[in-house]
Design a protein around this motif. Structure first.
Motif, PDB file in Angstrom:
ATOM      1  N   CYS A  98       0.886  -1.180   0.040  1.00 51.35           N
ATOM      2  CA  CYS A  98       0.321   0.000  -0.042  1.00 51.35           C
ATOM      3  C   CYS A  98       1.059   1.085   0.077  1.00 51.35           C
ATOM      4  O   CYS A  98       1.549   1.264   0.933  1.00 51.35           O
ATOM      5  CB  CYS A  98      -0.845  -0.011   1.409  1.00 51.35           C
ATOM      6  SG  CYS A  98      -2.201   1.248   1.138  1.00 51.35           S
ATOM      7  N   MET A  99       0.554   2.066  -0.789  1.00 38.51           N
ATOM      8  CA  MET A  99       1.511   3.292  -1.156  1.00 38.51           C
ATOM      9  C   MET A  99       0.578   4.417  -1.388  1.00 38.51           C
ATOM     10  O   MET A  99      -0.325   4.569  -1.882  1.00 38.51           O
ATOM     11  CB  MET A  99       2.577   3.265  -2.203  1.00 38.51           C
ATOM     12  CG  MET A  99       1.914   2.830  -3.615  1.00 38.51           C
ATOM     13  SD  MET A  99       3.011   2.303  -4.791  1.00 38.51           S
ATOM     14  CE  MET A  99       3.489   0.403  -4.007  1.00 38.51           C
ATOM     15  N   LEU A 100       1.383   5.750  -1.086  1.00 38.38           N
ATOM     16  CA  LEU A 100       0.851   6.991  -1.441  1.00 38.38           C
ATOM     17  C   LEU A 100       1.756   7.525  -2.225  1.00 38.38           C
ATOM     18  O   LEU A 100       2.879   7.688  -2.029  1.00 38.38           O
ATOM     19  CB  LEU A 100       0.554   7.622  -0.163  1.00 38.38           C
ATOM     20  CG  LEU A 100       0.090   9.171  -0.353  1.00 38.38           C
ATOM     21  CD1 LEU A 100      -1.255   9.246  -1.116  1.00 38.38           C
ATOM     22  CD2 LEU A 100       0.041   9.952   0.899  1.00 38.38           C
ATOM     23  N   ILE A 101       1.232   8.202  -3.519  1.00 42.49           N
ATOM     24  CA  ILE A 101       2.415   9.061  -4.171  1.00 42.49           C
ATOM     25  C   ILE A 101       1.610  10.675  -4.277  1.00 42.49           C
ATOM     26  O   ILE A 101       0.560  10.920  -4.464  1.00 42.49           O
ATOM     27  CB  ILE A 101       2.157   8.589  -5.562  1.00 42.49           C
ATOM     28  CG1 ILE A 101       2.340   7.288  -5.641  1.00 42.49           C
ATOM     29  CG2 ILE A 101       3.145   9.412  -6.577  1.00 42.49           C
ATOM     30  CD1 ILE A 101       2.198   6.426  -7.008  1.00 42.49           C
ATOM     31  N   ILE A 102       2.502  11.592  -3.805  1.00 41.48           N
ATOM     32  CA  ILE A 102       2.104  12.873  -3.679  1.00 41.48           C
ATOM     33  C   ILE A 102       2.683  13.673  -4.679  1.00 41.48           C
ATOM     34  O   ILE A 102       3.767  13.664  -5.039  1.00 41.48           O
ATOM     35  CB  ILE A 102       2.642  13.560  -2.451  1.00 41.48           C
ATOM     36  CG1 ILE A 102       2.202  12.603  -1.074  1.00 41.48           C
ATOM     37  CG2 ILE A 102       2.007  14.995  -1.934  1.00 41.48           C
ATOM     38  CD1 ILE A 102       2.785  13.022   0.200  1.00 41.48           C
ATOM     39  N   MET A 103       1.782  14.361  -5.396  1.00 36.72           N
ATOM     40  CA  MET A 103       2.143  15.152  -6.563  1.00 36.72           C
ATOM     41  C   MET A 103       2.448  16.671  -6.178  1.00 36.72           C
ATOM     42  O   MET A 103       1.878  17.146  -5.341  1.00 36.72           O
ATOM     43  CB  MET A 103       1.020  14.836  -7.746  1.00 36.72           C
ATOM     44  CG  MET A 103       1.167  13.696  -8.260  1.00 36.72           C
ATOM     45  SD  MET A 103       2.161  13.148  -9.511  1.00 36.72           S
ATOM     46  CE  MET A 103       1.797  14.209 -10.944  1.00 36.72           C
TER      47      MET A 103
END
Length: 434
Positions: free
Chosen positions: A300-305
């Protein structure tokens, strides 16, 4: 003396006094040491909190997450502390009770094999100990790294005449045992993305070995789900009603039906008592280690733009590389609200932020965060929750450096692939990068 033997002897000596205590006393000690372990073992604590957050059907508050995670540590430590006690306890019936053994016992008396499906719940060792005290049976056991400790644990498991089968021989030996009218115990609650079979578990897609269903179908025997609870120093085991294969269906049709029914029963027992399940294990891991380096292998991952228009535009067409690298992982993409119409990735959860304060979400799901924004304080925030790693483009460039050539101007996606993926998967080594 080798290190494994030394570790075993130190463990055995330190655990020896525990055999003199009652189970209730051991449970008290386990509760204290489990609480300490929860606070001291950061990675396992983070993993447990993340896994609890991933269980959609639980829908827990932050306070509830931490409470159940701590109970899970207490349960795990208690299980470990009880090995010396069960190694020599003359009459385990004083501490273990099977609530409804009659039907299973009757099957075995008629030489009807049974597949017992169980999981890492309270002290899972009591299931095989109690079962083999009453019925002939075998179980599948996965060895641990320290062979001396494993041999000791195996001797405890086999003290009433049961036999352990290695995973390499599980199907063949398990089938033989079932045809002979024995029971076969399978601990089937672990994440196995290499199995090729998945279904919903606690509200989220999970990979599971289909071997319980396959063996039940081929050996023409039922599956019974065995669950256990720890109550006031004792263990109470319950067997489900038998789940019989429908032999009018093909094995390919029947297998997912059997596994779904089986997992639903076990799932219900977890929901009733979540603190006694092993949340330290990544039940929802989605990727095999074939493509991705271990340090980047998370479910599970979060990618912040970034919120800068120019930077966002540069990345928006290349950010899909993460979906190529992690085709099955649970990915959340955090993008500025002002750019919500500019980026939409299929199969990816999209979150929005209007100011940098919105980025400081108290979300325990994410085990890794890819931060491509300018807000460096995000790293400390997510590391204080469940994230094992918070990575930016400089970190990726550093990890990819041995595969980069100064003569080539690499794109964002090329850098990401060389940092995260093994050579020969999504990219190939060339003379320029060797």
């Amino acid at each position: 003396m080798n290190k494994q033997l030394l570790a075993f002897r130190l463990l055995y000596i330190s655990f020896a006094p525990l055999k003199l205590l009652s189970h209730r006393s051991i449970h008290r000690v386990g509760k204290i040491l489990g609480s300490l372990t929860y606070y001291l073992h950061t990675n396992f604590r983070k993993k447990s909190l993340s896994n609890l957050s991933l269980a959609k059907d639980l829908d827990l508050s932050e306070k509830e997450l931490k409470k159940i995670a701590k109970k899970s540590f207490q349960s795990l430590v208690t299980t470990c502390l009880e090995y010396p006690k069960f190694a020599e306890e003359p009459d385990i019936s004083k501490s273990i009770t099977c609530v409804n053994p009659e039907l299973a016992d009757a099957f075995i008396r008629k030489k009807q094999g049974i597949v017992f499906f169980c999981g890492h719940q309270s002290n899972w060792e009591v299931l095989f100990l109690d079962g083999t005290r009453r019925m002939p049976g075998v179980a599948i056991g996965r060895p641990i790294k320290n062979l001396y400790i494993y041999e000791w644990i195996q001797s405890i498991r086999e003290r009433f005449g049961g036999n352990m089968i290695s995973p390499q021989n599980a199907i063949k030996e398990g089938f033989k045992a079932l045809k002979r009218g024995l029971f076969l115990g399978i601990v089937g609650d672990q994440g196995m993305p290499e199995s090729g079979f998945s279904c919903k578990f606690l509200g989220r897609l999970a990979w599971t070995s289909p071997s319980p269903a396959l063996l039940a179908y081929k050996a023409k025997c039922p599956i019974m789900v065995a669950t256990t609870k720890r109550i006031k120093g004792k263990y109470y085991i319950t067997y489900s009603d038998p789940i019989w294969p429908n032999f009018e269906n093909t094995i390919d049709t029947e297998m997912p039906i059997l596994m779904t029914k089986t997992l639903e029963i076990f799932e219900k027992s977890i929901l009733e008592n979540p603190g006694e399940w092993l949340w330290q294990h990544n039940r929802w891991k989605q990727e095999t280690p074939r493509n991705v380096y271990y340090k980047y292998r998370y479910d599970c991952m979060l990618i912040i733009m970034p919120d800068d228009r120019l930077e966002f535009t540069k990345l928006k067409d290349e950010i899909k590389i993460f979906k190529e690298i992690y085709p099955l992982a649970f990915i959340s993409l955090m993008i500025p609200k002002a750019f919500e119409k500019d980026l939409n990735l299929e199969g990816v959860e999209t979150l929005y932020y209007q100011s940098h304060q919105d980025l400081f979400k108290r979300d325990y799901r994410f085990k890794i965060v890819y931060n491509f924004s300018r807000y460096i304080k995000i790293k400390k925030h997510f590391l204080s929750l469940s994230a094992m790693k918070v990575v930016d483009l400089n970190d990726l460039r550093k990890d990819a450096s041995e595969h980069l050539s100064e003569k080539i101007d690499y794109s964002f996606s090329d850098i990401v692939k060389r940092a995260i993926c093994r050579p020969g998967t999504l990219w190939e080594k060339t003379n320029a990068t060797q």
